[in-house]
Write a protein that holds these residues in place. Structure first.
Motif, mmCIF file in Angstrom:
data_model
loop_
_atom_site.group_PDB
_atom_site.id
_atom_site.type_symbol
_atom_site.label_atom_id
_atom_site.label_comp_id
_atom_site.label_asym_id
_atom_site.label_seq_id
_atom_site.Cartn_x
_atom_site.Cartn_y
_atom_site.Cartn_z
ATOM 1 N N ILE A 1 0.844 -1.206 0.000
ATOM 2 C CA ILE A 1 0.000 0.000 0.000
ATOM 3 C C ILE A 1 0.877 1.253 0.000
ATOM 4 O O ILE A 1 0.637 2.203 -0.758
ATOM 5 N N LYS A 2 1.913 1.256 0.823
ATOM 6 C CA LYS A 2 2.835 2.399 0.891
ATOM 7 C C LYS A 2 3.503 2.643 -0.461
ATOM 8 O O LYS A 2 3.559 3.784 -0.949
ATOM 9 N N GLU A 3 4.002 1.578 -1.077
ATOM 10 C CA GLU A 3 4.681 1.710 -2.382
ATOM 11 C C GLU A 3 3.709 2.185 -3.464
ATOM 12 O O GLU A 3 4.042 3.037 -4.282
ATOM 13 N N ARG A 4 2.507 1.632 -3.468
ATOM 14 C CA ARG A 4 1.519 2.018 -4.480
ATOM 15 C C ARG A 4 1.006 3.441 -4.247
ATOM 16 O O ARG A 4 0.776 4.179 -5.194
ATOM 17 N N ASP A 5 0.815 3.819 -2.994
ATOM 18 C CA ASP A 5 0.387 5.184 -2.673
ATOM 19 C C ASP A 5 1.376 6.203 -3.222
ATOM 20 O O ASP A 5 0.985 7.216 -3.801
ATOM 21 N N ALA A 6 2.658 5.928 -3.019
ATOM 22 C CA ALA A 6 3.706 6.858 -3.454
ATOM 23 C C ALA A 6 3.700 7.074 -4.965
ATOM 24 O O ALA A 6 4.104 8.141 -5.444
ATOM 25 N N LEU A 7 3.219 6.094 -5.701
ATOM 26 C CA LEU A 7 3.222 6.174 -7.174
ATOM 27 C C LEU A 7 1.841 6.455 -7.768
ATOM 28 O O LEU A 7 1.694 6.498 -8.993
ATOM 29 N N GLY A 8 0.834 6.614 -6.936
ATOM 30 C CA GLY A 8 -0.504 6.933 -7.435
ATOM 31 C C GLY A 8 -1.216 5.775 -8.118
ATOM 32 O O GLY A 8 -2.092 5.986 -8.956
ATOM 33 N N ILE A 9 -0.866 4.566 -7.751
ATOM 34 C CA ILE A 9 -1.450 3.377 -8.388
ATOM 35 C C ILE A 9 -2.954 3.279 -8.138
ATOM 36 O O ILE A 9 -3.704 2.808 -8.987
ATOM 37 N N TYR A 10 -3.411 3.751 -6.989
ATOM 38 C CA TYR A 10 -4.832 3.606 -6.645
ATOM 39 C C TYR A 10 -5.744 4.562 -7.418
ATOM 40 O O TYR A 10 -6.955 4.530 -7.224
ATOM 41 N N ASP A 11 -5.175 5.372 -8.304
ATOM 42 C CA ASP A 11 -6.000 6.216 -9.172
ATOM 43 C C ASP A 11 -6.545 5.413 -10.357
ATOM 44 O O ASP A 11 -7.394 5.899 -11.095
ATOM 45 N N ALA A 12 -6.034 4.207 -10.545
ATOM 46 C CA ALA A 12 -6.464 3.338 -11.646
ATOM 47 C C ALA A 12 -7.344 2.213 -11.114
ATOM 48 O O ALA A 12 -7.223 1.810 -9.957
#
Length: 182
Positions: free
Chosen positions: A116-127
């Protein structure tokens, strides 16, 4: 455009595959007594949704990421379903509902804090999360959060219709083992 393709392909697939889904459901009743597995996952914008799959592990298996689960939890039918990726087919319902895309980052559990931390930093949850994607066709699972997030970001940033079809065809023809189980 992708959402329309997702809906059409999922609807047509369910229309043609319902006999297989019915057979797997019946076999699942004899295998575990509970053929459908529903688990809360993180969706787009970090909203929770209920992911639907065929059950591949015993009912009493702890709700953890596949790479943290014990391989002895996988049933005989479950092993076959995982190998053939048939366990993923009920997710077509998630795609029709708009919770998922056919192609996108695999949705993770809320207890996978490092990912979650790694994905948050890269904006993955916008997809929208997906059934398959770049990481899956390269056999990268959730046990390597930093690498997974980087591949997810690369896929999101470069996604086009050609890649969409390439990931689907590559997955359908057997590339990518999916999430590892220890």
């Amino acid at each position: 455009m992708i959402r329309l393709l997702d809906f059409i392909f999922s609807f047509v697939s369910l229309l043609f595959l319902w006999p297989l889904l019915l057979v797997v459901m019946l076999m699942g009743f004899f295998d575990t007594g509970s053929p459908i597995f529903i688990q809360e996952r993180i969706g787009r914008y970090k909203k929770p949704f209920k992911l639907i799959k065929f059950r591949t592990m015993s009912v009493e298996t702890e709700s953890v990421a596949s790479h943290l689960a014990n391989s002895t939890s996988i049933t005989k039918l479950g092993g076959f379903l995982r190998k053939t990726k048939i366990d993923e087919l009920p997710q077509l319902i998630n795609v029709i509902k708009g919770d998922m895309s056919l192609v996108g980052p695999r949705p993770n559990l809320f207890n996978q804090t490092e990912l979650i931390k790694e994905r948050d930093a890269l904006g993955i949850y916008d997809a929208l999360p997906g059934i398959t994607g770049l990481a899956q066709v390269h056999n990268i699972d959730m046990s390597t959060p930093e690498l997974l997030a980087k591949l997810d970001k690369e896929m999101i940033d470069t996604m086009n219709v050609k890649d969409y079809f390439r990931y689907l065809v590559t997955t359908a023809t057997g590339s990518g083992r999916g999430d590892a189980v220890k």
